[in-house]
Design an enzyme around this catalytic site. Structure first.
Site, short mmCIF file in Angstrom:
data_model
loop_
_atom_site.label_atom_id
_atom_site.label_comp_id
_atom_site.label_asym_id
_atom_site.label_seq_id
_atom_site.Cartn_x
_atom_site.Cartn_y
_atom_site.Cartn_z
N LYS A 9 -3.80 -50.74 18.55
CA LYS A 9 -2.58 -50.55 17.75
C LYS A 9 -2.22 -51.84 17.00
CE LYS A 9 -1.95 -46.26 18.24
NZ LYS A 9 -2.15 -45.39 17.07
N TYR A 14 -5.53 -49.46 24.28
CA TYR A 14 -4.68 -48.74 23.33
C TYR A 14 -3.85 -49.73 22.51
CZ TYR A 14 -1.07 -45.42 21.72
OH TYR A 14 -0.20 -44.66 20.96
N ASP A 55 -14.68 -34.90 11.90
CA ASP A 55 -14.77 -35.99 12.87
C ASP A 55 -14.48 -37.26 12.09
OD1 ASP A 55 -17.33 -37.14 15.24
OD2 ASP A 55 -15.53 -38.12 14.45
C1 VAH Z 1 1.24 -42.83 24.95
N1 VAH Z 1 2.67 -41.16 23.91
O1 VAH Z 1 1.91 -42.67 25.97
C2 VAH Z 1 1.84 -42.33 23.63
C3 VAH Z 1 2.68 -43.39 22.97
C4 VAH Z 1 4.47 -45.11 23.28
C5 VAH Z 1 3.61 -44.09 23.94
O2 VAH Z 1 1.94 -44.31 22.27
O3 VAH Z 1 0.15 -43.34 24.95
#
Ligand code: VAH
Length: 318
Positions: A146, A142, A53
């Site tokens: 990033k 997300y 993990d």
């Molecule tokens: C997503 N496949 O869809 C990943 C990726 C650019 C897309 O980061 O979250």
């Protein structure tokens, strides 16, 4: 010879990267780790595997020291759609896991790779031919993780001398693992449904362009960047890379060349459509080409031919 620890080794990238790297560096030199063991999975059975993990910093350090690794490939993370549904968990895993992995790399003087994404861009980023250096104000959790990951990896390089490297991946398409919690996964799911049912309902609207890449090109990019001359890496942690940009009807038309009766309709998912709308239509990858010779071999035509052929075999469909 490199000794590589891979986190998230049973995910979309990891399950193929482990096998790709074991072919290059030797089975015993690639230690696959993931939060659960899946008996029978080639990444588990073909070489060293550890249950890990990534939020367990102590265990990660123990595994790295036990196997005397000199390279860490950190892939464990929640993808965009799942992250938007569970933003707190996404921050914990995507940033907590990354921080733990960077700390192990710092302590053991390891080289380090982790992927960013076109998700690191936001709605006010230039959408066409998005520059390597441009505004990044993503509006998804997300994307926040990033961008944060990119600058955290820059910090570990500048402050501690950790040899960090990374790319901004586009949507990745592969036949080895089923589509996961991403926004671009429609471009994986469509191939399964085309073979199994002859039809597909896209949750992404027509004319929604996104950058994409076939997995073999992604695997080659990771290894090429890890082997590149460090002194030439100006944008070391966040190289734009892509192979193609398409929208759903272009993909459907390419599939129809192989399955003439294939049909597609649309039932747009507002959450994933909003995520897709905030991402670029196409990105510029000249920095990756100039600094480490990035090159993609697959386009929409030859990817579709290979994907349908390999997937039909996997699904035992004639
Ligand atoms: C997503 N496949 O869809 C990943 C990726 C650019 C897309 O980061 O979250």
């Amino acid at each position: 010879m490199k000794k590589i620890l891979v986190t998230g080794a049973l995910g979309q990238i990891g399950s193929e990267l482990v096998m790709h790297m074991r072919n290059i560096y030797g089975n015993d030199n690639v230690i696959a780790t993931d939060i659960r063991r899946i008996d029978g999975n080639p990444a588990v059975e073909s070489g060293p595997f550890e249950v890990l993990d990534v939020l367990n910093a102590k265990k990660m350090a123990e595994v790295a020291k036990k196997h005397e690794v000199d390279t860490i490939v950190h892939l464990a993370a929640l993808l965009s759609a799942v992250a938007e549904a569970k933003p707190v968990l996404a921050w914990e895993i995507n940033m907590g896991g990354l921080f733990n992995a960077l700390e192990v790399a710092r302590e053991l003087k390891c080289s380090f790779f982790t992927p960013s994404s076109i998700g690191a861009f936001g709605p006010n980023t230039p959408k066409d031919n998005t520059p390597q250096d441009t505004i990044q104000r993503p509006e998804t959790m997300y994307g926040v993780t990033k961008v944060s990951g990119e600058v955290l990896c820059d910090y570990y390089f500048k402050r501690f001398g950790v040899d960090t490297r990374g790319v901004r991946f586009p949507g990745l398409i592969s036949y080895a693992t089923a589509p996961g919690g991403g926004t671009t996964d429609y471009a994986v799911d469509i191939y399964y449904k085309a073979l199994e049912e002859g039809k597909y309902t896209s949750y992404i609207a027509e004319n929604t362009y996104m950058d994409m890449m076939y997995m073999p090109d992604a695997l080659n990019a990771i290894v090429t960047l890890l082997e590149a001359d460090s002194s030439k890496l100006i944008h070391r942690n966040a190289f734009n890379i892509t192979a193609m940009s398409f929208e759903p009807s272009m993909l459907a038309n390419e599939i129809k060349k192989h399955i003439p009766n294939f049909t597609m309709n649309y039932d747009v998912d507002p959450v994933r459509q909003a995520i897709a709308n905030s991402w670029p239509n196409s990105i510029d990858c000249s920095a990756a080409k100039a600094e480490w010779g990035f090159n993609a071999k697959y386009d929409l035509e030859n990817m579709t031919q290979d994907m349908l052929q390999k997937l039909a075999k996997k699904l035992n469909i004639r």
